[in-house]
Design a protein around this motif. Sequence first.
Motif, PDB file in Angstrom:
ATOM      1  N   ALA A  48       0.849  -1.198   0.000  1.00 58.95           N
ATOM      2  CA  ALA A  48       0.000   0.000   0.000  1.00 58.95           C
ATOM      3  C   ALA A  48       0.880   1.242   0.000  1.00 58.95           C
ATOM      4  N   ALA A  49       0.530   2.210  -0.834  1.00 56.50           N
ATOM      5  CA  ALA A  49       1.254   3.479  -0.853  1.00 56.50           C
ATOM      6  C   ALA A  49       0.815   4.318   0.343  1.00 56.50           C
ATOM      7  N   LYS A  50       1.687   5.218   0.744  1.00 54.65           N
ATOM      8  CA  LYS A  50       1.347   6.150   1.821  1.00 54.65           C
ATOM      9  C   LYS A  50       0.212   7.046   1.342  1.00 54.65           C
ATOM     10  N   SER A  51      -0.813   7.150   2.157  1.00 59.68           N
ATOM     11  CA  SER A  51      -1.971   7.957   1.786  1.00 59.68           C
ATOM     12  C   SER A  51      -1.701   9.436   2.013  1.00 59.68           C
ATOM     13  N   ASN A  52      -2.107  10.244   1.050  1.00 55.85           N
ATOM     14  CA  ASN A  52      -2.069  11.704   1.175  1.00 55.85           C
ATOM     15  C   ASN A  52      -3.480  12.257   1.269  1.00 55.85           C
ATOM     16  N   ALA A  53      -4.393  11.437   1.740  1.00 54.20           N
ATOM     17  CA  ALA A  53      -5.811  11.773   1.694  1.00 54.20           C
ATOM     18  C   ALA A  53      -6.119  13.072   2.411  1.00 54.20           C
ATOM     19  N   PHE A  77      -8.560   7.693   2.510  1.00 52.29           N
ATOM     20  CA  PHE A  77      -9.381   8.627   1.746  1.00 52.29           C
ATOM     21  C   PHE A  77     -10.871   8.353   1.977  1.00 52.29           C
ATOM     22  N   ILE A  78     -11.264   7.081   1.900  1.00 57.31           N
ATOM     23  CA  ILE A  78     -12.677   6.729   2.114  1.00 57.31           C
ATOM     24  C   ILE A  78     -13.101   7.142   3.515  1.00 57.31           C
ATOM     25  N   LYS A  79     -12.269   6.851   4.500  1.00 57.67           N
ATOM     26  CA  LYS A  79     -12.599   7.189   5.888  1.00 57.67           C
ATOM     27  C   LYS A  79     -12.809   8.691   6.067  1.00 57.67           C
ATOM     28  N   LYS A  80     -11.927   9.488   5.486  1.00 61.37           N
ATOM     29  CA  LYS A  80     -12.019  10.941   5.638  1.00 61.37           C
ATOM     30  C   LYS A  80     -13.181  11.548   4.860  1.00 61.37           C
ATOM     31  N   ASN A  81     -13.628  10.869   3.802  1.00 64.72           N
ATOM     32  CA  ASN A  81     -14.592  11.475   2.889  1.00 64.72           C
ATOM     33  C   ASN A  81     -15.886  10.686   2.730  1.00 64.72           C
ATOM     34  N   VAL A  82     -16.171   9.815   3.658  1.00 64.29           N
ATOM     35  CA  VAL A  82     -17.324   8.929   3.505  1.00 64.29           C
ATOM     36  C   VAL A  82     -18.629   9.698   3.272  1.00 64.29           C
ATOM     37  N   ASP A 134     -16.703  -3.136  -4.557  1.00 62.20           N
ATOM     38  CA  ASP A 134     -15.601  -3.806  -5.249  1.00 62.20           C
ATOM     39  C   ASP A 134     -14.271  -3.130  -4.915  1.00 62.20           C
ATOM     40  N   ASP A 135     -14.144  -1.845  -5.220  1.00 62.47           N
ATOM     41  CA  ASP A 135     -12.871  -1.139  -5.094  1.00 62.47           C
ATOM     42  C   ASP A 135     -12.429  -0.966  -3.644  1.00 62.47           C
ATOM     43  N   TRP A 136     -13.371  -0.614  -2.795  1.00 62.51           N
ATOM     44  CA  TRP A 136     -13.028  -0.354  -1.394  1.00 62.51           C
ATOM     45  C   TRP A 136     -13.181  -1.607  -0.536  1.00 62.51           C
ATOM     46  N   ALA A 137     -14.394  -2.128  -0.467  1.00 61.10           N
ATOM     47  CA  ALA A 137     -14.644  -3.242   0.451  1.00 61.10           C
ATOM     48  C   ALA A 137     -13.816  -4.469   0.085  1.00 61.10           C
ATOM     49  N   TYR A 138     -13.980  -4.955  -1.154  1.00 61.61           N
ATOM     50  CA  TYR A 138     -13.302  -6.199  -1.501  1.00 61.61           C
ATOM     51  C   TYR A 138     -11.813  -5.994  -1.776  1.00 61.61           C
ATOM     52  N   GLN A 139     -11.492  -5.143  -2.751  1.00 64.76           N
ATOM     53  CA  GLN A 139     -10.096  -5.050  -3.180  1.00 64.76           C
ATOM     54  C   GLN A 139      -9.170  -4.507  -2.099  1.00 64.76           C
ATOM     55  N   ALA A 140      -9.631  -3.516  -1.340  1.00 65.16           N
ATOM     56  CA  ALA A 140      -8.754  -2.890  -0.351  1.00 65.16           C
ATOM     57  C   ALA A 140      -8.802  -3.562   1.012  1.00 65.16           C
ATOM     58  N   ASN A 141      -9.786  -4.431   1.265  1.00 66.22           N
ATOM     59  CA  ASN A 141      -9.934  -4.978   2.615  1.00 66.22           C
ATOM     60  C   ASN A 141     -10.195  -6.482   2.654  1.00 66.22           C
ATOM     61  N   VAL A 165     -21.303  -4.121   3.193  1.00 67.13           N
ATOM     62  CA  VAL A 165     -22.590  -4.025   2.499  1.00 67.13           C
ATOM     63  C   VAL A 165     -23.543  -3.156   3.297  1.00 67.13           C
ATOM     64  N   LYS A 166     -23.622  -3.401   4.583  1.00 64.14           N
ATOM     65  CA  LYS A 166     -24.518  -2.617   5.445  1.00 64.14           C
ATOM     66  C   LYS A 166     -24.143  -1.133   5.403  1.00 64.14           C
ATOM     67  N   ASN A 167     -22.852  -0.841   5.528  1.00 71.52           N
ATOM     68  CA  ASN A 167     -22.397   0.560   5.516  1.00 71.52           C
ATOM     69  C   ASN A 167     -22.681   1.244   4.184  1.00 71.52           C
ATOM     70  N   VAL A 168     -22.395   0.572   3.077  1.00 75.82           N
ATOM     71  CA  VAL A 168     -22.600   1.171   1.754  1.00 75.82           C
ATOM     72  C   VAL A 168     -24.084   1.355   1.479  1.00 75.82           C
ATOM     73  N   LYS A 169     -24.900   0.370   1.821  1.00 76.47           N
ATOM     74  CA  LYS A 169     -26.350   0.514   1.629  1.00 76.47           C
ATOM     75  C   LYS A 169     -26.904   1.685   2.427  1.00 76.47           C
ATOM     76  N   ASN A 170     -26.470   1.830   3.671  1.00 78.87           N
ATOM     77  CA  ASN A 170     -26.925   2.957   4.495  1.00 78.87           C
ATOM     78  C   ASN A 170     -26.444   4.282   3.926  1.00 78.87           C
ATOM     79  N   LEU A 171     -25.195   4.325   3.516  1.00 82.15           N
ATOM     80  CA  LEU A 171     -24.602   5.550   2.984  1.00 82.15           C
ATOM     81  C   LEU A 171     -25.322   6.030   1.737  1.00 82.15           C
TER      82      LEU A 171
END
Length: 195
Positions: A48-53, A77-82, A134-141, A165-171
Motif C-alpha cells: 500500500a502506498a502512503k496515503s495523502n488523503a 481517503f474513504i474514511k475521511k470522505n465517507v 468492489d474497489d473499497w470493500a473487496y479489493q482494499a480490505n 454491504v450494510k455501511n454502503v447501503k446505508n450511505l
Amino acid sequence: RSSDLRECCISQLQTAGCIITDKEANSDIIMHVNNFEQEQGDLMLGVAAKSNAIKLNCFKPFFIADIVNANGADNEFIKKNVNIFNSLLFLGYAGWNTTGNTLGSAISAAITKYMAENYSEQDFKRLQVIRLLDDWAYQANVRKKVKESKNLDLVNLNMEMESYVKNVKNLLHYNKELQFSYPWERFFEIEISLK
C-alpha cells in the motif's frame, strides 16, 4: 510521475469530449485525483502506498479517481470522505485496478450523470454501490482476508463483506439485494450482482 499522470488525465478527459481548464471558477465539473506521493501501491501484491488523503469540500459538481493504489481504494481517503458519497454534487467514484481504468470509469460516470437528460438516480446508485463494494470493500480490505484463508467459499465471502454491504447501503440509501461470486474461481476479483 506527476507529468505522466497529468498527460493520462488530459488524454482521457479529451477522449471523453471534455474541455480542460486550470481555473476552478471556469469549470462545470471538478475532477479530484487522490494521488500517490512517490510510487503507486499495489494492493494485490500487498504493497500500500502512503496515503495523502485530504478531506474534500466541494461546492461544484465533482467526481473522484482514487489512484493511490492499483487494485483497490485508499482506505484513509474513504474514511475521511465517507459523507461526500451522498452529496447532491457527487458525480462518481472509482478506485479499481489500473490508473487508466479508474480514470476512464470515473470520467464516464461523471459525464453521464452530469449530461443525461433522462437521468436515473437508481442506476447511478447501483454503479456507486458496485464501485465502493468492489474497489473499497473487496479489493482494499476483504480480498486479503479471504486470500489468507485460501478458501473461495461464497459463505465466507458473504460473511466478510457483510459489514461493508450494510455501511454502503446505508450511505447510499440503497435497499436492493446483492450477491457475490468469484467469476473466474480466483481471489483477484469478485462479481457483484444487484437485483
